[in-house]
Structure formats: C-alpha cells, structure tokens
Write a protein that holds these residues in place. Structure first.
Motif, PDB file in Angstrom:
ATOM      1  N   PRO A   1       0.825  -1.223   0.000  1.00  0.00           N
ATOM      2  CA  PRO A   1       0.000   0.000   0.000  1.00  0.00           C
ATOM      3  C   PRO A   1       0.853   1.264   0.000  1.00  0.00           C
ATOM      4  O   PRO A   1       0.780   2.090   0.910  1.00  0.00           O
ATOM      5  CB  PRO A   1      -0.815  -0.148   1.291  1.00  0.00           C
ATOM      6  CG  PRO A   1       0.056  -0.939   2.192  1.00  0.00           C
ATOM      7  CD  PRO A   1       0.902  -1.829   1.327  1.00  0.00           C
ATOM      8  N   GLU A   2       1.684   1.408  -1.022  1.00  0.00           N
ATOM      9  CA  GLU A   2       2.588   2.548  -1.161  1.00  0.00           C
ATOM     10  C   GLU A   2       2.579   3.017  -2.607  1.00  0.00           C
ATOM     11  O   GLU A   2       2.222   2.251  -3.516  1.00  0.00           O
ATOM     12  CB  GLU A   2       4.021   2.153  -0.781  1.00  0.00           C
ATOM     13  CG  GLU A   2       4.203   1.702   0.662  1.00  0.00           C
ATOM     14  CD  GLU A   2       4.149   2.847   1.654  1.00  0.00           C
ATOM     15  OE1 GLU A   2       4.155   4.015   1.213  1.00  0.00           O
ATOM     16  OE2 GLU A   2       4.101   2.588   2.871  1.00  0.00           O
ATOM     17  N   PRO A   3       3.009   4.250  -2.881  1.00  0.00           N
ATOM     18  CA  PRO A   3       3.145   4.698  -4.264  1.00  0.00           C
ATOM     19  C   PRO A   3       4.076   3.775  -5.054  1.00  0.00           C
ATOM     20  O   PRO A   3       5.037   3.220  -4.507  1.00  0.00           O
ATOM     21  CB  PRO A   3       3.759   6.101  -4.116  1.00  0.00           C
ATOM     22  CG  PRO A   3       3.342   6.545  -2.761  1.00  0.00           C
ATOM     23  CD  PRO A   3       3.331   5.312  -1.913  1.00  0.00           C
ATOM     24  N   GLN A   4       3.804   3.622  -6.327  1.00  0.00           N
ATOM     25  CA  GLN A   4       4.531   2.685  -7.171  1.00  0.00           C
ATOM     26  C   GLN A   4       6.045   2.890  -7.134  1.00  0.00           C
ATOM     27  O   GLN A   4       6.818   1.926  -7.094  1.00  0.00           O
ATOM     28  CB  GLN A   4       4.031   2.813  -8.615  1.00  0.00           C
ATOM     29  CG  GLN A   4       4.692   1.850  -9.584  1.00  0.00           C
ATOM     30  CD  GLN A   4       4.069   1.949 -10.971  1.00  0.00           C
ATOM     31  OE1 GLN A   4       2.939   2.393 -11.116  1.00  0.00           O
ATOM     32  NE2 GLN A   4       4.807   1.534 -11.970  1.00  0.00           N
TER      33      GLN A   4
ATOM     34  N   GLU B   1      -2.063   2.031  -3.551  1.00  0.00           N
ATOM     35  CA  GLU B   1      -1.665   3.334  -3.043  1.00  0.00           C
ATOM     36  C   GLU B   1      -2.841   4.286  -2.824  1.00  0.00           C
ATOM     37  O   GLU B   1      -2.666   5.359  -2.253  1.00  0.00           O
ATOM     38  CB  GLU B   1      -0.663   3.986  -3.997  1.00  0.00           C
ATOM     39  CG  GLU B   1      -1.193   4.206  -5.399  1.00  0.00           C
ATOM     40  CD  GLU B   1      -0.146   4.848  -6.292  1.00  0.00           C
ATOM     41  OE1 GLU B   1       0.273   5.980  -5.986  1.00  0.00           O
ATOM     42  OE2 GLU B   1       0.241   4.221  -7.286  1.00  0.00           O
ATOM     43  N   SER B   2      -4.041   3.930  -3.273  1.00  0.00           N
ATOM     44  CA  SER B   2      -5.194   4.819  -3.145  1.00  0.00           C
ATOM     45  C   SER B   2      -6.395   4.026  -2.648  1.00  0.00           C
ATOM     46  O   SER B   2      -6.388   2.793  -2.621  1.00  0.00           O
ATOM     47  CB  SER B   2      -5.524   5.444  -4.498  1.00  0.00           C
ATOM     48  OG  SER B   2      -5.953   4.441  -5.412  1.00  0.00           O
ATOM     49  N   ALA B   3      -7.455   4.752  -2.264  1.00  0.00           N
ATOM     50  CA  ALA B   3      -8.679   4.091  -1.803  1.00  0.00           C
ATOM     51  C   ALA B   3      -9.274   3.225  -2.910  1.00  0.00           C
ATOM     52  O   ALA B   3      -9.749   2.111  -2.654  1.00  0.00           O
ATOM     53  CB  ALA B   3      -9.693   5.145  -1.342  1.00  0.00           C
TER      54      ALA B   3
ATOM     55  N   ARG C   1     -10.072  -2.326  -5.278  1.00  0.00           N
ATOM     56  CA  ARG C   1      -9.806  -3.245  -6.376  1.00  0.00           C
ATOM     57  C   ARG C   1      -9.050  -4.487  -5.875  1.00  0.00           C
ATOM     58  O   ARG C   1      -9.379  -5.612  -6.241  1.00  0.00           O
ATOM     59  CB  ARG C   1      -8.984  -2.547  -7.459  1.00  0.00           C
ATOM     60  CG  ARG C   1      -8.732  -3.406  -8.689  1.00  0.00           C
ATOM     61  CD  ARG C   1      -8.039  -2.629  -9.797  1.00  0.00           C
ATOM     62  NE  ARG C   1      -6.707  -2.164  -9.397  1.00  0.00           N
ATOM     63  CZ  ARG C   1      -6.390  -0.921  -9.118  1.00  0.00           C
ATOM     64  NH1 ARG C   1      -7.319   0.040  -9.181  1.00  0.00           N
ATOM     65  NH2 ARG C   1      -5.167  -0.585  -8.776  1.00  0.00           N
ATOM     66  N   VAL C   2      -8.050  -4.258  -5.018  1.00  0.00           N
ATOM     67  CA  VAL C   2      -7.282  -5.372  -4.473  1.00  0.00           C
ATOM     68  C   VAL C   2      -8.175  -6.277  -3.624  1.00  0.00           C
ATOM     69  O   VAL C   2      -8.125  -7.506  -3.726  1.00  0.00           O
ATOM     70  CB  VAL C   2      -6.087  -4.851  -3.644  1.00  0.00           C
ATOM     71  CG1 VAL C   2      -5.440  -5.997  -2.862  1.00  0.00           C
ATOM     72  CG2 VAL C   2      -5.064  -4.190  -4.551  1.00  0.00           C
TER      73      VAL C   2
ATOM     74  N   PRO D   1      -7.913   1.535   6.010  1.00  0.00           N
ATOM     75  CA  PRO D   1      -9.129   0.721   5.894  1.00  0.00           C
ATOM     76  C   PRO D   1      -8.857  -0.687   5.379  1.00  0.00           C
ATOM     77  O   PRO D   1      -9.558  -1.629   5.737  1.00  0.00           O
ATOM     78  CB  PRO D   1      -9.986   1.508   4.887  1.00  0.00           C
ATOM     79  CG  PRO D   1      -9.458   2.886   4.915  1.00  0.00           C
ATOM     80  CD  PRO D   1      -7.998   2.772   5.215  1.00  0.00           C
ATOM     81  N   PHE D   2      -7.834  -0.834   4.547  1.00  0.00           N
ATOM     82  CA  PHE D   2      -7.487  -2.166   4.024  1.00  0.00           C
ATOM     83  C   PHE D   2      -7.064  -3.086   5.159  1.00  0.00           C
ATOM     84  O   PHE D   2      -7.451  -4.258   5.208  1.00  0.00           O
ATOM     85  CB  PHE D   2      -6.365  -2.029   2.992  1.00  0.00           C
ATOM     86  CG  PHE D   2      -6.069  -3.300   2.238  1.00  0.00           C
ATOM     87  CD1 PHE D   2      -6.936  -3.749   1.253  1.00  0.00           C
ATOM     88  CD2 PHE D   2      -4.940  -4.042   2.511  1.00  0.00           C
ATOM     89  CE1 PHE D   2      -6.676  -4.916   0.557  1.00  0.00           C
ATOM     90  CE2 PHE D   2      -4.665  -5.210   1.828  1.00  0.00           C
ATOM     91  CZ  PHE D   2      -5.540  -5.648   0.840  1.00  0.00           C
TER      92      PHE D   2
END
Length: 351
Positions: A88-91, A124-126, A131-132, A154-155
């Motif tokens: 859960p981080e920027p690419q 990286e986003s809500a 989607r994941v 939230p994930f």
C-alpha cells in the motif's frame, strides 16, 4: 506396479502421442502405467500414493509435457495456489526502497518452493484498495502478504475482520491481536543503536523517526525514548514524512535548526540516514567527528554512503521466509502465532 527402471515401450508411445497435442491426465496415467485416480492424487498433494507411483507419475508428466490446469485444480481443491503481495505505497517506492525488493524476491522464492505463485499488487489509493480487496475475495489468491502497514488504513481493517488469510510485515498498529505478523524487533534495535551512540561519548543524541503511523516509525521512536528517558527532548526529535532520502534531508535540516548543538542522530532507516548525511554535508558538519549518524535496516545502501553507515540490521530475508511460512499455515487451517526476530548492530564509519 511401476518401477524406477526405463519406461515401458507402451508408455513411450503414449508420451510421443501426447506431445503432438495438449497432453491430458489420461496420457500421464498411460505413460506412467498407473490409474487416472493415482495421477489425480499426485496432482492434489501426493497423499496415499506409493513412492514408486509418485516417481512414475512425475516422470510421465515430464515426458508428456503435461502442465496442471490451474483453473480445474482450483475447482477441485478450492485453492488458487497463489498469494497476493500487497504494497500500500506509491509505485515508485517499490523501486526506490531496497527493503521492498528484498522482501519481494525472497517471498517469491519461498512460495515457488511450495509450488505457489506470487501476485504483486500495489494499493496506493482508496480505489486501489477496493480493487485489491475485490480480487482477493474473489478467490484468485489463497491469502495476502501485507507489506508496509499504516495505522488507520481501511485495508488493514478489512483484512482483520477475517475471511481472508493474511500476514503483515511488521506490527499492524491497532490490529496486533487480530492479524498475525512477522517483524524485526524494531524497539530493541532502536535501543541498541541509542545505547551505542551514548557509549561513544555522545551526550546530545537526536533522532529522525519514520512516519508515526508505521510500525517502524513508532516502535523505533519508543526504543530511543526507552534509553534516553527525560533526555529525549522534543527539539531533538524530528519525524520524516516518509522513508525516503528527500524526507531524511528535510528532517535533518529541521533538526539542525532546532538543535544545532546535537552531536549524534539515530535515524529510523538507511534511506532517511542517507538524506541526513546530505544535509549534514551541506551544513558543513563533519561525520562522525562532529555528528555521529546511525541508521536502521542494513540495506545495500548502507555500505555505499560516505562515510559507510553504522546501522541496525533487520533480517529481512528471514522475515519474508517466515511470513510465507505463517501464511501457508493459515491457509492450511493450522494455528499460528506472530513472530518477532532479533536485530544486530553493524558498526561502520558514520558512528
């Protein structure tokens, strides 16, 4: 009963026929000289199959070129034989932070040894989180390896509610009792480094923390405070916005403005420490003569900084291997417990 001797002529003929088209389980059975049911048992784990039959079926699969139809296998076993590696981080962090590449490489290897595939998923986003989670809950994977957790994510909350086998890398803040994890002992590693800096005769030891919504940020700050107690002054504590060289540079610049008399700094990651070294050079402060610098991770970056970085080694390869072990136990329905692994101080030129 099949033997370990060369294949029977009929078996060799079956193998040649199968190679002219997509081979089937029946081709494997004929080539191995066993029943279709025996081949099926081998494909589903090898239970109740004799060693000789197992050898014959394995050889027949190789000779015919048979490849398991994973979709069909999933229907039979209820397993996808795949695991999601969720970051859960920027690419760009995947390529900038050497820790992530170690975790990814080691998890991939450990899973392959158990005949599992790894699916890399960035969240990286809500929208990406949703989607994941849809992908995971649709049965495309059997479980989740969750990397780089953040408090309040939230994930993290969704995974902790259950329904999906998941293991976190590092303590999942706020969910330690519900979500199993494997972590280096961040707090004790921070104690080791802080004590070491004091033992070198440093009396004004500052720290640069990681983001305080991450286990590394929070636990390493607590370890620093454990050792310094009342000497852990607020003006000697700076929190970085993320684990990056740029954030380390900015935090060190802030520290020098607020506490110009500091003579040592414990930095919560090697990337942050590389940035801190940049800021100290720019300010004309000599390392380690005027300011000693200690990092955390012992990533490949630690040996390439000038001077080379004294740091705390966290056993990332072992963390990754044990994460896979815990997750596969969960998938198998076995009881599991979280694991905390010891760290080690590595002395180099910066302190």
């Amino acid at each position: 009963m099949p033997t370990s001797e060369g294949a029977h002529p009929k078996s060799r003929t079956a193998a040649r026929r199968a190679q002219r088209r997509a081979p089937t389980i029946d081709d494997v059975a004929l080539a191995a000289g066993v029943s279709r049911g025996t081949v099926s048992r081998v494909l589903n784990g090898g239970h109740y199959v004799s060693p000789a039959s197992l050898t014959a079926v394995t050889r027949a699969m190789r000779e015919t070129g048979y490849v398991v139809n994973q979709s069909a296998r999933t229907l039979v076993t209820g397993r996808a034989s795949a695991v999601a590696f969720v970051l859960p981080e920027p690419q760009e962090r995947l390529f900038e932070d050497p820790n992530f590449s170690v975790l990814l490489r080691t998890c991939t290897r450990a899973l392959a040894e158990r005949d599992y595939s790894l699916v890399l998923m960035l969240a990286e986003s809500a929208e990406a989180h949703e989607r994941v989670m849809r992908y995971v809950r649709s049965g495309h994977v059997d479980g989740v390896l969750l990397i780089s957790t953040h408090a309040g994510d939230p994930f993290l909350e969704q995974l902790d509610r259950g329904g999906v086998a998941a293991v976190a890398c590092g303590k999942p803040l706020g969910h330690e009792g519900g979500l199993p994890y494997v972590a280096a002992d961040d707090r004790e590693g921070a104690r080791q480094m802080t004590r070491y800096l004091l033992e070198q005769g440093r009396t004004r030891v500052a720290t640069i923390t990681g983001p305080l919504d991450t286990p590394g940020g929070r636990e390493r700050l607590e370890g620093y405070r454990d050792v310094l107690g009342r000497r852990a002054l607020k003006r000697r504590i700076a929190s970085a916005t993320d684990f990056s060289i740029e954030a380390g540079d900015a935090a060190m610049t802030d520290l020098l403005a607020r506490s110009p008399d500091l003579d040592a700094v414990f930095v919560a990651s090697d990337l942050l420490a590389a940035g801190a070294l940049q800021a100290l050079r720019r300010a004309g402060r000599s390392v380690p003569d005027e300011v000693a610098v200690g990092g955390f991770d012992d990533s490949r970056l630690a040996e390439s900084t000038q001077p080379a970085l004294t740091t705390v080694r966290q056993p990332l390869e072992r963390v990754a291997t044990e994460m896979v072990d815990v997750l596969l136990q969960l998938i198998a329905g076995e009881p599991v417990a979280s694991r905390i692994l010891p760290t080690e101080l590595v002395r180099r030129g910066s302190a």
